[in-house]
Design a protein around this motif. Structure first.
Motif, PDB file in Angstrom:
ATOM      1  N   ARG A 131     -41.070  57.717  36.055  1.00  0.00           N
ATOM      2  CA  ARG A 131     -42.266  57.642  36.896  1.00  0.00           C
ATOM      3  C   ARG A 131     -42.627  56.198  37.195  1.00  0.00           C
ATOM      4  O   ARG A 131     -43.144  55.883  38.268  1.00  0.00           O
ATOM      5  CB  ARG A 131     -43.433  58.331  36.199  1.00  0.00           C
ATOM      6  N   TYR A 162     -33.527  63.726  50.005  1.00  0.00           N
ATOM      7  CA  TYR A 162     -33.787  62.442  50.668  1.00  0.00           C
ATOM      8  C   TYR A 162     -34.399  61.457  49.682  1.00  0.00           C
ATOM      9  O   TYR A 162     -35.123  61.849  48.775  1.00  0.00           O
ATOM     10  CB  TYR A 162     -34.801  62.626  51.814  1.00  0.00           C
ATOM     11  N   TYR A 207     -36.870  58.099  50.039  1.00  0.00           N
ATOM     12  CA  TYR A 207     -37.709  57.245  50.874  1.00  0.00           C
ATOM     13  C   TYR A 207     -38.303  56.149  49.999  1.00  0.00           C
ATOM     14  O   TYR A 207     -38.493  56.308  48.799  1.00  0.00           O
ATOM     15  CB  TYR A 207     -38.880  58.030  51.473  1.00  0.00           C
ATOM     16  N   GLN A 211     -41.849  53.641  50.104  1.00  0.00           N
ATOM     17  CA  GLN A 211     -43.131  53.499  50.781  1.00  0.00           C
ATOM     18  C   GLN A 211     -43.739  52.160  50.424  1.00  0.00           C
ATOM     19  O   GLN A 211     -43.948  51.857  49.248  1.00  0.00           O
ATOM     20  CB  GLN A 211     -44.092  54.622  50.388  1.00  0.00           C
ATOM     21  N   GLY A 241     -48.063  48.834  55.002  1.00  0.00           N
ATOM     22  CA  GLY A 241     -47.749  48.330  56.333  1.00  0.00           C
ATOM     23  C   GLY A 241     -46.477  48.864  56.936  1.00  0.00           C
ATOM     24  O   GLY A 241     -46.186  48.607  58.111  1.00  0.00           O
ATOM     25  N   HIS A 242     -45.713  49.626  56.139  1.00  0.00           N
ATOM     26  CA  HIS A 242     -44.452  50.165  56.655  1.00  0.00           C
ATOM     27  C   HIS A 242     -44.394  51.677  56.611  1.00  0.00           C
ATOM     28  O   HIS A 242     -43.531  52.289  57.226  1.00  0.00           O
ATOM     29  CB  HIS A 242     -43.268  49.606  55.860  1.00  0.00           C
ATOM     30  N   GLY A 243     -45.264  52.288  55.869  1.00  0.00           N
ATOM     31  CA  GLY A 243     -45.194  53.734  55.756  1.00  0.00           C
ATOM     32  C   GLY A 243     -43.967  54.170  54.976  1.00  0.00           C
ATOM     33  O   GLY A 243     -43.407  53.419  54.172  1.00  0.00           O
ATOM     34  N   LEU A 244     -43.526  55.376  55.234  1.00  0.00           N
ATOM     35  CA  LEU A 244     -42.348  55.936  54.570  1.00  0.00           C
ATOM     36  C   LEU A 244     -41.096  55.614  55.366  1.00  0.00           C
ATOM     37  O   LEU A 244     -41.019  55.898  56.555  1.00  0.00           O
ATOM     38  CB  LEU A 244     -42.490  57.450  54.436  1.00  0.00           C
ATOM     39  N   LEU A 257     -36.790  55.959  55.361  1.00  0.00           N
ATOM     40  CA  LEU A 257     -35.671  56.676  54.772  1.00  0.00           C
ATOM     41  C   LEU A 257     -34.599  55.706  54.299  1.00  0.00           C
ATOM     42  O   LEU A 257     -34.151  54.836  55.048  1.00  0.00           O
ATOM     43  CB  LEU A 257     -35.094  57.644  55.806  1.00  0.00           C
ATOM     44  N   PHE A 283     -39.904  57.748  46.840  1.00  0.00           N
ATOM     45  CA  PHE A 283     -40.137  59.185  46.865  1.00  0.00           C
ATOM     46  C   PHE A 283     -38.835  59.912  47.174  1.00  0.00           C
ATOM     47  O   PHE A 283     -38.088  59.525  48.074  1.00  0.00           O
ATOM     48  CB  PHE A 283     -41.161  59.567  47.931  1.00  0.00           C
ATOM     49  N   PHE A 302     -42.146  66.761  48.666  1.00  0.00           N
ATOM     50  CA  PHE A 302     -41.948  65.450  48.055  1.00  0.00           C
ATOM     51  C   PHE A 302     -42.142  65.509  46.548  1.00  0.00           C
ATOM     52  O   PHE A 302     -42.982  66.267  46.036  1.00  0.00           O
ATOM     53  CB  PHE A 302     -42.935  64.445  48.641  1.00  0.00           C
ATOM     54  N   GLY A 303     -41.395  64.659  45.851  1.00  0.00           N
ATOM     55  CA  GLY A 303     -41.644  64.444  44.441  1.00  0.00           C
ATOM     56  C   GLY A 303     -42.845  63.529  44.256  1.00  0.00           C
ATOM     57  O   GLY A 303     -43.432  63.041  45.220  1.00  0.00           O
ATOM     58  N   SER A 304     -43.203  63.302  43.015  1.00  0.00           N
ATOM     59  CA  SER A 304     -44.409  62.530  42.701  1.00  0.00           C
ATOM     60  C   SER A 304     -44.216  61.027  42.778  1.00  0.00           C
ATOM     61  O   SER A 304     -45.179  60.285  42.642  1.00  0.00           O
ATOM     62  CB  SER A 304     -44.921  62.903  41.310  1.00  0.00           C
TER      63      SER A 304
END
Lengths: 111, 113
Positions: A9, A33, A35, A37, A40-43, A45, A90, A102-104
């Motif tokens: 975690r 997948y 990702y 995060q 300013g960039h978001g998610l 891939l 993620f 999505f995972g945590s």
């Protein structure tokens, strides 16, 4: 979320060391997948998999590799961690439709 | 290049207010649009929109897609502090890889008591 777990975690690692993050699912979904995060960039891939041993690159794949030897596990490896890879990672799963789960998340800090 | 733009980037309101979050997209072979809510951990699915003009509703949240304007809105009425979160929208194109979700940067909503 039920059916998808990420480990660890939280992790703090030193620059230049290899790091592996694990994503485990119990849903038998085909697609998995990774990702990252960042503010300013978001998610974004990194890599994804469409089956056992079938993977492809995403938008920000440089410095990362993945492996999927079993349906349920998708590993993300940072071969030589850099400070720019400090992020929240993620994992997500889907069955080819749009219901991504999505995972945590894994919070990785590279010092 | 495909892109999704959300506005505003952040928003502060008081409980009971109604808010509208915007998502616009420029995506080749657009198929559908997804909305997610992200609190402290993983994004959780809210809506999937495929057809233009058909409102999806869940409690105080509703969303609609306008394919002519290449946009979607997410409405939250009678906001509560529990609505505080980052709201993400993502476009899904036809074809290509299944990894092609294109996310916006999100709107951070803060609801004050």
């Amino acid at each position: 979320d039920a059916g998808i777990t990420q480990s660890p975690r939280h992790k703090v690692t030193e620059t230049g060391t290899p790091v592996t993050l694990r994503c485990h699912q119990t849903e038998n979904h085909r697609y998995m997948y990774w990702y990252r995060q960042d503010p300013g960039h978001g998610l974004r891939l990194i890599h994804y998999s469409y089956g056992v041993k079938d993977t492809d690159k995403g938008e920000v794949s440089d410095g990362y590799s993945v492996s999927r030897s079993k349906t349920e596990d998708f590993l993300l490896t940072l071969e030589s961690a850099t400070s720019s890879q400090t992020s929240v990672y993620f994992c997500a799963i889907s069955e080819g439709s749009y219901g991504y789960t999505f995972g945590s998340g894994t919070r990785l800090t590279v010092v | 290049e495909d892109k999704v733009v959300q506005s505003p980037l952040s928003l502060v309101v008081h409980e009971g207010d109604t808010v509208t979050l915007n998502c616009s997209y420029e995506v080749t072979n657009f198929r559908s649009l997804l909305w997610y809510k992200q609190e402290k951990k993983a994004p959780t699915f809210l809506f999937m929109l495929t057809s233009s003009g058909i409102e999806k509703k869940s409690g105080r949240l509703s969303s609609i897609l306008d394919k002519k304007e290449l946009s979607s809105i997410l409405n939250i009425t009678a906001t509560q502090t529990g609505d505080s979160a980052i709201y993400l929208c993502a476009a899904v194109p036809y074809g290509g890889s299944q990894g092609n979700l294109i996310f916006g940067k999100g709107t951070k909503l803060s609801v004050k008591p």
